[in-house]
Design a protein around this motif. Structure first.
Motif, mmCIF file in Angstrom:
data_model
loop_
_atom_site.group_PDB
_atom_site.id
_atom_site.type_symbol
_atom_site.label_atom_id
_atom_site.label_comp_id
_atom_site.label_asym_id
_atom_site.label_seq_id
_atom_site.Cartn_x
_atom_site.Cartn_y
_atom_site.Cartn_z
ATOM 1 N N CYS A 191 137.733 17.206 72.528
ATOM 2 C CA CYS A 191 136.329 17.047 72.841
ATOM 3 C C CYS A 191 135.349 17.798 73.090
ATOM 4 O O CYS A 191 134.395 17.448 72.187
ATOM 5 C CB CYS A 191 135.852 16.020 74.685
ATOM 6 S SG CYS A 191 137.205 17.125 76.186
ATOM 7 N N LEU A 211 140.507 21.623 82.200
ATOM 8 C CA LEU A 211 140.317 19.666 82.127
ATOM 9 C C LEU A 211 138.710 19.658 81.834
ATOM 10 O O LEU A 211 137.636 20.489 82.119
ATOM 11 C CB LEU A 211 140.307 18.567 83.728
ATOM 12 C CG LEU A 211 142.230 18.842 83.812
ATOM 13 C CD1 LEU A 211 142.256 18.397 85.147
ATOM 14 C CD2 LEU A 211 143.189 19.376 82.659
ATOM 15 N N VAL A 212 138.630 17.557 81.031
ATOM 16 C CA VAL A 212 137.057 18.247 80.694
ATOM 17 C C VAL A 212 136.058 17.834 81.704
ATOM 18 O O VAL A 212 136.223 17.839 82.987
ATOM 19 C CB VAL A 212 137.806 16.482 80.581
ATOM 20 C CG1 VAL A 212 137.718 15.741 80.872
ATOM 21 C CG2 VAL A 212 135.874 15.801 78.942
ATOM 22 N N CYS A 249 140.601 11.942 71.611
ATOM 23 C CA CYS A 249 140.786 11.885 72.980
ATOM 24 C C CYS A 249 142.609 11.590 73.002
ATOM 25 O O CYS A 249 142.513 10.484 72.763
ATOM 26 C CB CYS A 249 140.215 11.169 74.177
ATOM 27 S SG CYS A 249 141.031 11.890 75.996
ATOM 28 N N ALA A 252 134.574 10.797 81.144
ATOM 29 C CA ALA A 252 135.319 10.939 81.175
ATOM 30 C C ALA A 252 136.735 11.035 82.553
ATOM 31 O O ALA A 252 135.693 11.776 83.669
ATOM 32 C CB ALA A 252 135.617 12.690 80.976
ATOM 33 N N SER A 267 144.169 11.350 75.078
ATOM 34 C CA SER A 267 145.193 10.805 76.720
ATOM 35 C C SER A 267 144.545 10.023 76.770
ATOM 36 O O SER A 267 144.309 8.903 78.084
ATOM 37 C CB SER A 267 145.084 11.508 77.387
ATOM 38 O OG SER A 267 143.365 12.001 77.604
ATOM 39 N N HIS A 314 135.316 22.295 79.135
ATOM 40 C CA HIS A 314 136.524 21.954 79.972
ATOM 41 C C HIS A 314 135.818 23.345 80.831
ATOM 42 O O HIS A 314 135.717 23.980 80.741
ATOM 43 C CB HIS A 314 137.734 22.516 79.342
ATOM 44 C CG HIS A 314 137.790 22.117 77.988
ATOM 45 N ND1 HIS A 314 138.157 22.003 76.756
ATOM 46 C CD2 HIS A 314 138.850 20.544 78.336
ATOM 47 C CE1 HIS A 314 138.710 20.861 76.071
ATOM 48 N NE2 HIS A 314 138.687 19.877 77.017
ATOM 49 N N ALA A 363 140.743 9.303 77.426
ATOM 50 C CA ALA A 363 140.027 10.080 79.130
ATOM 51 C C ALA A 363 139.011 10.056 78.834
ATOM 52 O O ALA A 363 138.169 10.369 79.617
ATOM 53 C CB ALA A 363 140.094 11.049 79.332
ATOM 54 N N ILE A 364 138.456 10.003 77.355
ATOM 55 C CA ILE A 364 136.985 9.984 77.215
ATOM 56 C C ILE A 364 136.676 8.061 77.331
ATOM 57 O O ILE A 364 137.215 7.599 76.204
ATOM 58 C CB ILE A 364 137.058 10.604 76.058
ATOM 59 C CG1 ILE A 364 137.024 11.894 75.892
ATOM 60 C CG2 ILE A 364 134.750 9.927 75.286
ATOM 61 C CD1 ILE A 364 136.687 13.151 76.904
ATOM 62 N N CYS A 384 142.873 14.028 81.677
ATOM 63 C CA CYS A 384 142.731 14.483 80.462
ATOM 64 C C CYS A 384 144.154 15.541 79.699
ATOM 65 O O CYS A 384 144.761 15.679 80.985
ATOM 66 C CB CYS A 384 141.759 15.115 81.021
ATOM 67 S SG CYS A 384 141.140 16.720 79.855
ATOM 68 N N ARG A 395 139.146 12.528 84.640
ATOM 69 C CA ARG A 395 139.966 14.191 84.540
ATOM 70 C C ARG A 395 141.048 13.773 84.934
ATOM 71 O O ARG A 395 142.599 15.056 84.327
ATOM 72 C CB ARG A 395 139.173 15.196 85.418
ATOM 73 C CG ARG A 395 138.219 15.778 84.859
ATOM 74 C CD ARG A 395 137.119 16.543 86.062
ATOM 75 N NE ARG A 395 137.771 17.324 86.396
ATOM 76 C CZ ARG A 395 137.934 18.815 86.109
ATOM 77 N NH1 ARG A 395 137.598 19.147 84.717
ATOM 78 N NH2 ARG A 395 138.612 19.764 86.691
#
Length: 72
Positions: free
Chosen positions: A16, A31-32, A54, A5, A56, A26, A58-59, A10, A7
């Protein structure tokens, strides 16, 4: 399966942690945080759902050296 991830990307939407709570959480900053970077196959569907949801992107999920392209 390897889960990462970013961050910096995120936006703390929380999808998630809701989709795969044994793999994601989180931090205090919202944030993740990856709890399990190498989850078992039993978590695959939940992790891929988290990646797909997700907003954004981010994952990231990698399988056998290949990064999965999220839906959407």
């Amino acid at each position: 399966m390897k889960v990462t991830a970013d961050r910096r990307r995120c936006m703390a939407a929380g999808h998630c942690a809701i989709s795969a709570p044994t793999v994601f959480d989180h931090g205090e900053d919202g944030l993740v945080v990856v709890l399990d970077a190498d989850p078992g196959e039993d978590a695959r569907e939940a992790v891929e759902t988290a990646e797909d949801l997700c907003p954004s992107r981010a994952i990231a999920v990698e399988t056998a050296g290949t990064e999965r392209v999220p839906a959407g």
